[in-house]
Design a protein around this motif. Structure first.
Motif, mmCIF file in Angstrom:
data_model
loop_
_atom_site.group_PDB
_atom_site.id
_atom_site.type_symbol
_atom_site.label_atom_id
_atom_site.label_comp_id
_atom_site.label_asym_id
_atom_site.label_seq_id
_atom_site.Cartn_x
_atom_site.Cartn_y
_atom_site.Cartn_z
ATOM 1 N N ALA A 164 61.447 73.810 48.843
ATOM 2 C CA ALA A 164 61.922 72.448 48.587
ATOM 3 C C ALA A 164 62.712 72.450 47.299
ATOM 4 N N GLU A 165 63.836 71.784 47.303
ATOM 5 C CA GLU A 165 64.611 71.571 46.088
ATOM 6 C C GLU A 165 63.985 70.400 45.349
ATOM 7 N N LEU A 166 63.574 70.603 44.107
ATOM 8 C CA LEU A 166 63.010 69.521 43.317
ATOM 9 C C LEU A 166 64.060 68.976 42.363
ATOM 10 N N GLY A 167 63.948 67.692 42.057
ATOM 11 C CA GLY A 167 64.943 67.049 41.208
ATOM 12 C C GLY A 167 66.065 66.406 41.994
ATOM 13 N N VAL A 168 65.863 66.254 43.314
ATOM 14 C CA VAL A 168 66.848 65.612 44.183
ATOM 15 C C VAL A 168 66.136 64.524 44.975
ATOM 16 N N PRO A 169 66.876 63.600 45.596
ATOM 17 C CA PRO A 169 66.222 62.543 46.370
ATOM 18 C C PRO A 169 65.315 63.100 47.469
ATOM 19 N N ASN A 170 64.183 62.445 47.655
ATOM 20 C CA ASN A 170 63.202 62.795 48.694
ATOM 21 C C ASN A 170 62.585 64.174 48.499
ATOM 22 N N ASP A 171 62.616 64.694 47.261
ATOM 23 C CA ASP A 171 62.107 66.047 47.038
ATOM 24 C C ASP A 171 60.614 66.158 47.297
ATOM 25 N N VAL A 195 49.399 72.687 40.479
ATOM 26 C CA VAL A 195 49.960 73.133 39.214
ATOM 27 C C VAL A 195 51.442 72.772 39.212
ATOM 28 N N ASN A 196 51.790 71.781 38.393
ATOM 29 C CA ASN A 196 53.185 71.364 38.250
ATOM 30 C C ASN A 196 53.865 72.278 37.239
ATOM 31 N N ASN A 197 54.409 73.356 37.755
ATOM 32 C CA ASN A 197 54.995 74.382 36.891
ATOM 33 C C ASN A 197 56.512 74.331 36.857
ATOM 34 N N VAL A 198 57.139 73.873 37.918
ATOM 35 C CA VAL A 198 58.593 73.960 38.007
ATOM 36 C C VAL A 198 59.247 73.235 36.835
ATOM 37 N N GLY A 199 60.315 73.836 36.322
ATOM 38 C CA GLY A 199 61.005 73.223 35.191
ATOM 39 C C GLY A 199 62.470 73.622 35.171
ATOM 40 N N LEU A 200 63.251 72.844 34.458
ATOM 41 C CA LEU A 200 64.685 73.122 34.331
ATOM 42 C C LEU A 200 65.079 73.003 32.872
ATOM 43 N N GLU A 201 65.582 74.097 32.314
ATOM 44 C CA GLU A 201 66.102 74.050 30.950
ATOM 45 C C GLU A 201 67.518 73.468 30.977
ATOM 46 N N PRO A 202 67.923 72.856 29.878
ATOM 47 C CA PRO A 202 69.245 72.221 29.879
ATOM 48 C C PRO A 202 70.374 73.239 29.964
ATOM 49 N N GLY A 203 71.440 72.828 30.617
ATOM 50 C CA GLY A 203 72.652 73.638 30.609
ATOM 51 C C GLY A 203 73.551 73.273 29.447
ATOM 52 N N GLU A 204 73.213 72.147 28.796
ATOM 53 C CA GLU A 204 73.971 71.649 27.654
ATOM 54 C C GLU A 204 72.994 71.474 26.499
ATOM 55 N N PHE A 205 73.380 71.919 25.325
ATOM 56 C CA PHE A 205 72.435 71.975 24.219
ATOM 57 C C PHE A 205 72.842 71.036 23.088
ATOM 58 N N GLY A 206 71.846 70.320 22.573
ATOM 59 C CA GLY A 206 72.088 69.406 21.462
ATOM 60 C C GLY A 206 72.593 68.065 21.949
ATOM 61 N N ILE A 207 72.379 67.034 21.131
ATOM 62 C CA ILE A 207 72.730 65.683 21.562
ATOM 63 C C ILE A 207 74.225 65.505 21.752
ATOM 64 N N ALA A 208 75.044 66.157 20.939
ATOM 65 C CA ALA A 208 76.492 65.954 21.027
ATOM 66 C C ALA A 208 77.072 66.496 22.323
ATOM 67 N N ALA A 266 60.245 64.693 39.297
ATOM 68 C CA ALA A 266 59.696 65.509 40.393
ATOM 69 C C ALA A 266 58.188 65.699 40.269
ATOM 70 N N PRO A 267 57.652 66.125 39.114
ATOM 71 C CA PRO A 267 56.195 66.251 39.018
ATOM 72 C C PRO A 267 55.461 64.925 39.231
ATOM 73 N N PHE A 268 56.046 63.822 38.768
ATOM 74 C CA PHE A 268 55.410 62.523 38.951
ATOM 75 C C PHE A 268 55.210 62.226 40.438
ATOM 76 N N PHE A 269 56.276 62.361 41.215
ATOM 77 C CA PHE A 269 56.170 61.995 42.621
ATOM 78 C C PHE A 269 55.513 63.089 43.468
ATOM 79 N N VAL A 270 55.637 64.343 43.048
ATOM 80 C CA VAL A 270 54.854 65.396 43.712
ATOM 81 C C VAL A 270 53.363 65.097 43.557
ATOM 82 N N THR A 271 52.972 64.684 42.360
ATOM 83 C CA THR A 271 51.571 64.346 42.118
ATOM 84 C C THR A 271 51.169 63.100 42.889
ATOM 85 N N GLN A 272 52.027 62.102 42.907
ATOM 86 C CA GLN A 272 51.732 60.882 43.662
ATOM 87 C C GLN A 272 51.412 61.217 45.118
ATOM 88 N N HIS A 273 52.240 62.049 45.727
ATOM 89 C CA HIS A 273 52.015 62.440 47.121
ATOM 90 C C HIS A 273 50.776 63.323 47.263
#
Length: 251
Positions: free
Chosen positions: A63-70, A89-102, A119-126
Motif C-alpha cells: 500500500a502506498e501511504l500518504g495518498v488518498p484512501n491509503d 507498529v507505525n514505522n513508515v516515514g518520509l524524510e523531507p526532500g527539501e531542507f530548512g524553512i526557506a 497515514a499513521p493516524f488513519f492506519v491506527t483508526q482502521h
C-alpha cells in the motif's frame, strides 16, 4: 522463549531498515507478521523469507501511504490474510526532500505530514476495530523532536514526528480500558541505508558516533529490541511513554 505466539502484528514500512528488523524480531518471538511495503516487492518478500528462515511466519502486503484512501487500501490487503490484529507498529516515514524553512514548498510540507502524521493516524483508526483487547501500538518517532536545534534543516520532519507523540498520549488514555498500550519509540542515528548515504566517509561516521554516549551508531536491531519489549507481556504496564532509543545521543 517465544513471547508472542498466537499474536498477529503489522509493521508498516518493514521491507528494509528499522521496520525490517522489527518484523524479523517479532517473527522470532512467535508473532505472525504482516510485512508492509510501498513499492519494493522483492525487498518485502526477502523480509518474509528472513522471518520464515528464523522459524517465524509472515506475509507481505502493499500500500502506498500518504495518498488518498491509503489506510483502506492497507487494511483491505491485510484482511486478505488475517482477521484479527494484536500489534501495530507505525514505522513508515518520509524524510523531507527539501531542507530548512526557506526551501520548503507547500507540496513538500504536505508530503511529509501526509506520510508521517496523517497515514499513521488513519492506519491506527482502521486498526482499532480489528485489534483485540490487550493489544499493543508502537509509534516510531525520532529524537529530532527533542533535539530539533541540532538539525534545523529537518524542521518539517521533526514537526511531523512530534505529532505521533501527541497521538501516543491521547490514544494511551483512550484505549487503556481495553488493555491496549500505546507508546512511542524514538531512535537517533541508526545505520540504515539512508543514514549510510549521509555518512559518506569514515570521518563523518566517527564524528556521528562521538555524539552518542554509548560510543557507536545505532543498529536497526537496537530499536527492534525496544519495540519487542513494549509489545511483550513484560511491557504490559507501560503506556503513553516516549522511549529514547538513541544510545544517549546529544546528552
Amino acid at each position: 522463549m517465544s513471547t508472542l505466539v498466537g499474536k498477529t502484528a503489522l509493521v508498516t514500512g518493514s521491507s528494509r531498515g528499522i521496520g525490517r528488523a522489527v518484523a524479523e524480531r517479532l517473527g522470532r518471538e512467535g508473532a505472525r507478521v504482516a510485512v508492509h511495503y510501498r513499492r519494493d516487492e522483492a525487498a518485502a518478500k526477502d523480509t518474509v523469507s528472513a522471518v520464515e528462515a528464523a522459524g517465524g511466519s509472515a506475509f507481505a502486503i502493499q500500500a502506498e501511504l500518504g495518498v488518498p484512501n491509503d489506510a483502506q487500501t492497507l487494511w483491505d490487503a491485510f484482511d486478505g490474510h488475517a482477521d484479527t490484529l494484536d500489534i501495530l507498529v507505525n514505522n513508515v516515514g518520509l524524510e523531507p526532500g527539501e531542507f530548512g524553512i526557506a526551501a520548503t514548498t507547500p507540496d513538500g510540507f504536505d508530503d511529509v505530514f501526509a506520510t508521517n502524521v496523517k497515514a499513521p493516524f488513519f492506519v491506527t483508526q482502521h486498526a482499532l476495530g480489528r485489534m483485540r483487547d490487550g493489544g499493543r501500538i508502537v509509534n516510531i518517532s525520532s529524537t529530532l523532536t527533542s533535539h530539533a536545534s541540532a538539525q534545523p534543516e529537518y524542521v518539517t520532519y521533526a514537526m511531523a514526528k512530534s505529532g505521533l507523540e501527541i497521538l501516543t498520549s491521547a490514544l494511551a488514555k483512550q484505549l487503556g480500558q481495553r488493555g491496549i498500550t500505546v507508546n512511542t519509540v524514538a531512535p537517533g542515528l541508526v545505520e540504515t541505508e539512508p543514514t549510510k548515504a549521509k555518512l559518506f566517509n569514515e570521518e563523518a561516521r566517527q564524528f556521528a558516533a562521538s555524539l552518542v554516549a554509548l560510543g557507536r551508531l545505532g543498529q536497526p536491531e537496537d530499536v527492534a529490541s525496544a519495540v519487542a519489549f513494549l509489545v511483550s507481556p513484560d511491557g504490559g504496564w507501560v503506556t503513553g511513554q516516549y522511549l529514547d532509543t538513541s544510545g544517549g545521543m546529544l546528552l
